[in-house]
Design a protein around this motif. Structure first.
Motif, PDB file in Angstrom:
ATOM      1  N   VAL A   7      -0.090   5.294   0.153  1.00  0.00           N
ATOM      2  CA  VAL A   7      -0.131   3.889   0.557  1.00  0.00           C
ATOM      3  C   VAL A   7      -1.368   3.681   1.416  1.00  0.00           C
ATOM      4  O   VAL A   7      -1.465   4.233   2.512  1.00  0.00           O
ATOM      5  CB  VAL A   7       1.132   3.489   1.342  1.00  0.00           C
ATOM      6  N   ALA A   8      -2.320   2.920   0.903  1.00  0.00           N
ATOM      7  CA  ALA A   8      -3.573   2.661   1.621  1.00  0.00           C
ATOM      8  C   ALA A   8      -4.214   3.962   2.086  1.00  0.00           C
ATOM      9  O   ALA A   8      -4.726   4.058   3.208  1.00  0.00           O
ATOM     10  CB  ALA A   8      -3.319   1.729   2.800  1.00  0.00           C
ATOM     11  N   GLY A   9      -4.171   4.968   1.226  1.00  0.00           N
ATOM     12  CA  GLY A   9      -4.794   6.251   1.531  1.00  0.00           C
ATOM     13  C   GLY A   9      -3.938   7.208   2.338  1.00  0.00           C
ATOM     14  O   GLY A   9      -4.376   8.313   2.648  1.00  0.00           O
ATOM     15  N   VAL A  10      -2.723   6.793   2.690  1.00  0.00           N
ATOM     16  CA  VAL A  10      -1.838   7.616   3.508  1.00  0.00           C
ATOM     17  C   VAL A  10      -0.709   8.156   2.633  1.00  0.00           C
ATOM     18  O   VAL A  10      -0.041   7.394   1.926  1.00  0.00           O
ATOM     19  CB  VAL A  10      -1.244   6.809   4.677  1.00  0.00           C
ATOM     20  N   SER A  11      -0.455   9.462   2.700  1.00  0.00           N
ATOM     21  CA  SER A  11       0.611  10.075   1.935  1.00  0.00           C
ATOM     22  C   SER A  11       1.939   9.889   2.671  1.00  0.00           C
ATOM     23  O   SER A  11       2.059  10.197   3.860  1.00  0.00           O
ATOM     24  CB  SER A  11       0.345  11.569   1.743  1.00  0.00           C
ATOM     25  N   ASP A  31      10.120   0.093  -3.861  1.00  0.00           N
ATOM     26  CA  ASP A  31       9.626  -0.588  -2.668  1.00  0.00           C
ATOM     27  C   ASP A  31       8.379  -1.378  -3.053  1.00  0.00           C
ATOM     28  O   ASP A  31       7.431  -0.821  -3.619  1.00  0.00           O
ATOM     29  CB  ASP A  31       9.293   0.448  -1.584  1.00  0.00           C
ATOM     30  N   HIS A  32       8.389  -2.681  -2.746  1.00  0.00           N
ATOM     31  CA  HIS A  32       7.280  -3.562  -3.095  1.00  0.00           C
ATOM     32  C   HIS A  32       6.545  -4.025  -1.850  1.00  0.00           C
ATOM     33  O   HIS A  32       7.151  -4.219  -0.790  1.00  0.00           O
ATOM     34  CB  HIS A  32       7.784  -4.791  -3.857  1.00  0.00           C
ATOM     35  N   SER A  33       5.248  -4.256  -1.973  1.00  0.00           N
ATOM     36  CA  SER A  33       4.471  -4.849  -0.895  1.00  0.00           C
ATOM     37  C   SER A  33       4.571  -6.363  -0.967  1.00  0.00           C
ATOM     38  O   SER A  33       4.339  -6.956  -2.034  1.00  0.00           O
ATOM     39  CB  SER A  33       3.008  -4.441  -0.981  1.00  0.00           C
ATOM     40  N   ALA A  92      -0.206   1.854  11.191  1.00  0.00           N
ATOM     41  CA  ALA A  92      -0.485   0.419  11.124  1.00  0.00           C
ATOM     42  C   ALA A  92      -0.714  -0.040   9.694  1.00  0.00           C
ATOM     43  O   ALA A  92      -0.126  -1.051   9.256  1.00  0.00           O
ATOM     44  CB  ALA A  92      -1.688   0.086  12.004  1.00  0.00           C
ATOM     45  N   ILE A  93      -1.545   0.666   8.947  1.00  0.00           N
ATOM     46  CA  ILE A  93      -1.862   0.205   7.594  1.00  0.00           C
ATOM     47  C   ILE A  93      -0.674   0.384   6.667  1.00  0.00           C
ATOM     48  O   ILE A  93      -0.424  -0.458   5.785  1.00  0.00           O
ATOM     49  CB  ILE A  93      -3.117   0.916   7.032  1.00  0.00           C
ATOM     50  N   VAL A  94       0.116   1.432   6.854  1.00  0.00           N
ATOM     51  CA  VAL A  94       1.300   1.617   6.011  1.00  0.00           C
ATOM     52  C   VAL A  94       2.314   0.512   6.279  1.00  0.00           C
ATOM     53  O   VAL A  94       2.864  -0.082   5.345  1.00  0.00           O
ATOM     54  CB  VAL A  94       1.924   3.009   6.239  1.00  0.00           C
ATOM     55  N   GLU A  95       2.554   0.202   7.556  1.00  0.00           N
ATOM     56  CA  GLU A  95       3.557  -0.819   7.852  1.00  0.00           C
ATOM     57  C   GLU A  95       3.084  -2.207   7.425  1.00  0.00           C
ATOM     58  O   GLU A  95       3.882  -3.003   6.921  1.00  0.00           O
ATOM     59  CB  GLU A  95       3.914  -0.802   9.341  1.00  0.00           C
ATOM     60  N   THR A  96       1.816  -2.506   7.598  1.00  0.00           N
ATOM     61  CA  THR A  96       1.310  -3.795   7.124  1.00  0.00           C
ATOM     62  C   THR A  96       1.482  -3.919   5.615  1.00  0.00           C
ATOM     63  O   THR A  96       1.908  -4.957   5.105  1.00  0.00           O
ATOM     64  CB  THR A  96      -0.171  -3.962   7.502  1.00  0.00           C
ATOM     65  N   THR A  97       1.167  -2.856   4.890  1.00  0.00           N
ATOM     66  CA  THR A  97       1.319  -2.877   3.437  1.00  0.00           C
ATOM     67  C   THR A  97       2.778  -3.016   3.039  1.00  0.00           C
ATOM     68  O   THR A  97       3.110  -3.686   2.061  1.00  0.00           O
ATOM     69  CB  THR A  97       0.735  -1.585   2.838  1.00  0.00           C
ATOM     70  N   ASP A  98       3.659  -2.420   3.823  1.00  0.00           N
ATOM     71  CA  ASP A  98       5.076  -2.379   3.477  1.00  0.00           C
ATOM     72  C   ASP A  98       5.835  -3.642   3.862  1.00  0.00           C
ATOM     73  O   ASP A  98       6.762  -4.041   3.161  1.00  0.00           O
ATOM     74  CB  ASP A  98       5.714  -1.166   4.165  1.00  0.00           C
ATOM     75  N   ASN A  99       5.467  -4.264   5.018  1.00  0.00           N
ATOM     76  CA  ASN A  99       6.254  -5.433   5.426  1.00  0.00           C
ATOM     77  C   ASN A  99       5.433  -6.699   5.631  1.00  0.00           C
ATOM     78  O   ASN A  99       5.994  -7.754   5.914  1.00  0.00           O
ATOM     79  CB  ASN A  99       7.083  -5.121   6.678  1.00  0.00           C
ATOM     80  N   GLY A 100       4.107  -6.623   5.525  1.00  0.00           N
ATOM     81  CA  GLY A 100       3.284  -7.830   5.510  1.00  0.00           C
ATOM     82  C   GLY A 100       2.879  -8.382   6.856  1.00  0.00           C
ATOM     83  O   GLY A 100       2.204  -9.408   6.921  1.00  0.00           O
ATOM     84  N   ASP A 319      -4.099 -12.721   3.515  1.00  0.00           N
ATOM     85  CA  ASP A 319      -3.920 -11.273   3.493  1.00  0.00           C
ATOM     86  C   ASP A 319      -3.819 -10.740   4.922  1.00  0.00           C
ATOM     87  O   ASP A 319      -4.757 -10.908   5.712  1.00  0.00           O
ATOM     88  CB  ASP A 319      -5.110 -10.631   2.775  1.00  0.00           C
ATOM     89  N   PRO A 320      -2.714 -10.118   5.298  1.00  0.00           N
ATOM     90  CA  PRO A 320      -2.541  -9.671   6.680  1.00  0.00           C
ATOM     91  C   PRO A 320      -3.457  -8.527   7.078  1.00  0.00           C
ATOM     92  O   PRO A 320      -3.551  -8.193   8.260  1.00  0.00           O
ATOM     93  CB  PRO A 320      -1.071  -9.248   6.722  1.00  0.00           C
ATOM     94  N   ARG A 321      -4.135  -7.946   6.103  1.00  0.00           N
ATOM     95  CA  ARG A 321      -5.068  -6.852   6.423  1.00  0.00           C
ATOM     96  C   ARG A 321      -6.403  -7.372   6.922  1.00  0.00           C
ATOM     97  O   ARG A 321      -7.208  -6.605   7.464  1.00  0.00           O
ATOM     98  CB  ARG A 321      -5.265  -5.971   5.185  1.00  0.00           C
TER      99      ARG A 321
END
Length: 487
Positions: A7-11, A31-33, A92-100, A319-321
């Motif tokens: 997810v965003a480069g994180v395993s 699980d969807h983004s 941070a990037i995993v949670e943003t991708t996962d919950n927006g 986009d929240p990123r």
């Protein structure tokens, strides 16, 4: 199923964490983004068997962890905080991708708060105590004994921060934990398991199981070996959990929904009041504490509304990123449909959308302000959990307080006024677990936190957390009866 997703480069390992090892399930859920609806991966879908294994692991690990010294428990919690701080960007990037939720918020506020949760309760543990006191020459000594395995069920709107708000005090108290994250945002809980293991937390002390409440949640909350249950989420789910726990008289801590008011008096700093009101769109309105009911004194209502619209329409949704984004998506298509249903029904009943009132492309709902709403209307009484505010006017303190208290909830309230004495009068009459005056969302972990009425049961924070996660014991010792030969 694949054991890891990227997810965003994180395993991220998609299996459960039970008894210090990864455990797969025979079935999965996707699980969807919410950012773009893309599938992030297949997540292990637990049921009664995984629940039984996790509780057994927590039960078996409990005696050793409970016997671990306070100093050693605190050291390990600080080591977990160190691990969180080393991985803030990944979390941070995993949670943003996962919950927006906004990436900038995760980087600067949320993930540092996750580390602080562990540090705070580690340090509070070392100072936890009560002075001995005398009863007719007898000495009373109060102690906080570890209670046993805890089931912690956490929501999707601030997944890791709210999970560690429970996990940290439970571990500090000497309890073992089974954590079930929300199925819409499970990924950072899995990363937390890795971080805790790397910090030296013994196997079985923290277990993470994923799945649906109806499949694994019920098996956890009804288990006779569970000694504490803490839940953050909706009132209907809380009722179900309370029913499951009732057979075993398992103590509950429930932090539930809200329909909090923001009272704006005519003597308030209007720019400040508007800032506070617009802040309620934070996290796309998916904040249990949000003051979604704007109550404005009539003499300033028109000017307040004009300034609010000017400021709110300048918010950037996207986009929240991206650093410039102010409002991201809502978590799930089902939640988006729920939000839109509330608004459509309100408009059909005569409400007027000053701004918003519609979906945008994807899982994004336009920041909305509704006026011309009746006090008994659904949109005023029920929690929407989206970027939807209502505005009503009042004349005088009595009406303001009446409107503010006239729901079944009592989680929080915010008051904007330039009169200190008025602030004291009004806050004393508000039914709420937390009241902010001329500010919002200022929270200290040593303060009690929880809701009144149907906003919850119990309080957490500081010693209140230990009161819940421990069995309190009072030992009374007589001044006589000692064998002098043995000192």
């Amino acid at each position: 199923m694949s054991e890891n997703i990227t997810v965003a480069g994180v395993s991220v390992d998609t299996r459960h964490w039970i008894g210090g090892r990864r455990v797969a399930s025979t079935s999965t859920f996707t699980d969807h983004s919410p950012i773009d609806g893309s599938a992030l991966g297949e997540i292990a879908r637990g049921g009664p068997a995984e629940a039984e294994a996790a509780v057994a692991a927590a039960r078996d690990a409990f005696p050793g962890w409970a016997a671990t010294s306070r100093a050693e428990r605190a050291r390990i919690l600080h080591a977990i905080a160190d691990g969180v701080e080393k991985r803030i960007e990944e979390l941070a990037i995993v949670e943003t991708t996962d919950n927006g939720a906004l990436l900038r918020s995760h980087r600067r506020g949320v993930m540092p708060r996750v580390a602080h949760n562990f540090r705070f309760f580690a340090d509070w543990l070392l100072g936890l105590g009560h002075e001995d006191f005398d009863t007719r020459g007898h000495t009373n000594h109060v102690s906080w004994d570890p209670a046993g395995p805890c089931v912690l069920i956490t929501p999707w709107n601030a997944p890791l921060m709210l999970a560690t708000w429970k996990v940290a005090p439970a571990l500090a108290a000497g309890d073992t934990v089974v954590l079930k994250p929300a199925e819409w945002s499970p990924l950072t809980a899995s990363l937390l398991a890795d971080i805790a293991a790397e910090a030296g937390l013994p196997a079985g002390v923290l277990n993470v199981v994923q799945g649906y409440g109806s499949e694994i949640g019920d098996a956890l909350t009804s288990h006779p070996d569970v000694r504490r249950i803490s839940f953050t989420g909706s009132v209907p789910t809380a009722r179900r959990i309370a029913g499951s726990a009732a057979a075993n008289l398992t103590p509950l801590s429930l932090e539930l929904g809200g329909k909090s008011p923001l009272l704006v008096f005519a003597d308030a700093d209007l720019d400040l009041a508007v800032d506070l009101a617009v802040e309620q769109y934070d996290n796309a309105g998916q904040v249990c504490l949000a003051a979604t009911r704007l109550l404005v004194e009539e003499p300033v209502a028109e000017e307040f509304t004009r300034r609010f619209v000017e400021k709110a329409t300048a918010l950037r949704q996207g986009d929240p990123r991206e650093e410039s984004t102010d409002i991201g998506p809502n978590i799930h298509p089902r939640q988006l449909e729920k939000i839109d249903g509330f608004v459509r029904r309100a408009l059909a009943q005569g409400a007027r959308a000053v701004i918003g009132g519609h979906r945008n492309e994807g899982q994004y709902y336009a920041p909305t302000l509704l006026t011309d709403v009746a006090q008994d209307a659904e949109i005023v009484q029920e929690e929407v959990f989206g970027p939807v505010l209502t505005l009503q006017t009042f004349t005088g303190e009595d009406e303001a307080v009446r409107l503010a208290n006239d729901t079944r909830f009592g989680l929080a309230a915010t008051v904007a006024t330039g009169d200190r004495e008025r602030a004291e009068r009004v806050t004393a009459r508000l039914v709420a677990g937390t009241v902010w005056v001329n500010c919002f969302f200022v929270r200290d972990l040593q303060a009690p936190f929880g809701g009144s009425r149907q906003s919850g049961v119990g309080r957490e924070g500081g010693t209140w957390s230990f009161d819940f996660y421990c069995d309190l014991k009072n030992t009374v010792t007589a001044p006589k009866g000692w064998n002098q030969d043995h000192g």
